[in-house]
Write an enzyme that holds these catalytic residues in place. Sequence first.
Site, PDB file in Angstrom:
ATOM      1  N   GLU A  34     -11.523  -4.192  -2.565  1.00 52.01           N
ATOM      2  CA  GLU A  34     -10.663  -3.080  -2.972  1.00 52.01           C
ATOM      3  C   GLU A  34     -10.507  -3.106  -4.494  1.00 52.01           C
ATOM      4  OE1 GLU A  34      -7.013  -3.500  -0.474  1.00 52.01           O
ATOM      5  OE2 GLU A  34      -8.284  -5.046   0.452  1.00 52.01           O
ATOM      6  N   HIS A  67       0.811  -1.225   0.000  1.00 54.68           N
ATOM      7  CA  HIS A  67       0.000   0.000   0.000  1.00 54.68           C
ATOM      8  C   HIS A  67       0.845   1.277   0.000  1.00 54.68           C
ATOM      9  CE1 HIS A  67      -3.414  -2.505   0.198  1.00 54.68           C
ATOM     10  NE2 HIS A  67      -3.465  -2.691   1.504  1.00 54.68           N
ATOM     11  N   HIS A 101      -9.712   1.410   1.127  1.00 56.37           N
ATOM     12  CA  HIS A 101      -9.572   0.164   1.875  1.00 56.37           C
ATOM     13  C   HIS A 101     -10.623   0.079   2.996  1.00 56.37           C
ATOM     14  CE1 HIS A 101      -7.722  -3.320   3.630  1.00 56.37           C
ATOM     15  NE2 HIS A 101      -6.612  -3.210   2.929  1.00 56.37           N
TER      16      HIS A 101
END
Length: 381
Positions: free
Chosen positions: A346, A128, A203
Amino acid sequence: MPRRTPGPGSGPLGVPGGLPALGSLIVSELFGILDDGTAVERHVLRSDRLEVRVLSYGGVLQSVSAPDRDGARADVVLGFDDLDDYVEKSPYFGALVGRYANRIAGARFSLNDRGYELPANNGPNTLHGGPDGFDKRVWAVDGSTAGALRLTLESPDGDEGFPARLQLAVTYTLAGDRLRLDYEATNVEPEGGTATVVNLTNHTYWNLAGDGAGSVAEHELRVLAGRYLPIDATSIPLGDPAAVDGTPFDFRAPTPIGARWRQGHDQLGVAGGYDHNYCLDGADGGAPVRDGLALAAVVAEPGSGRVLEVWTDQPGVQLYSGNQLTGSLRGKAGRLYRAGDAFCLETQHWPDSPNHPDYPSTVLGPQQTFRTSTVFALTAP
């Protein structure tokens, strides 16, 4: 630690007496102050169906209040009441993540014959965007209109090891039962300058029975994808997509999320449940299309009657079944979040695409803009 400021019950900035009545458009309130003195605001959007709260810290989708089939409202996303917890403890609850959502293997990639080293924050990999990704930045408000909130951020060249300077904007638009997220990322390097890679998502951890309501095992999930990406022990794709046929990964027909998550499939063992990219069928594969976006997934919660639809133009969606929730986090409801208490969908490009030239490309050249949109529709038919 961040300094505490008036908590969830505080009124909006400049508006005495608390939040406006349902049906109004948007208001902002102070949520907290970071150690460096930066104020973090919470922005409240309301329609005739939903109430949505978004933090400037990480662009976090902090709450989504939605009615059930009888009209009773509940917050259907996991999160915290305090800024402290988002800064110190959050497993990306509701956050905007980037520059590269999901994982990059070995915390490195090559682009145009040049190698780039990234910080590893997930075993040997970058997850991420790294330890100081977009989920930990304070996004600026660049105007708000009727039911729409636009957040912006600048990411410098070399940010967490990624090349090129980016200008980013994410717009949250609430209308009726639909929350739309429009993402933009522009590589502002001059022509002939440096390219980069970009993969953005939100998220949010969902529980359609309500935050803190327990396991999502009985939520019925449909994913419009005939293929998924098997992963290794560090959650990096092994290579080519695999067919879902005959596996616990086949959600082409509505199936309870927990119906097969204890089956002895190797991939469930590797991830401790579901934490895999689905290669979406998309419009070309026959998925329904609305406003230029293809249906990716549908989740129904039998008890409340709430239904979540996810529409996107992205080639993948990561299904995560909250495997790493260990019971150590106390959320908004004051309850402990345990494994399987939420699911994530996601929408994004495929993980580790910079190291897989055969995957859909995430390369963004100088003076190019990456745009993508996702809609979350919440109903209770």
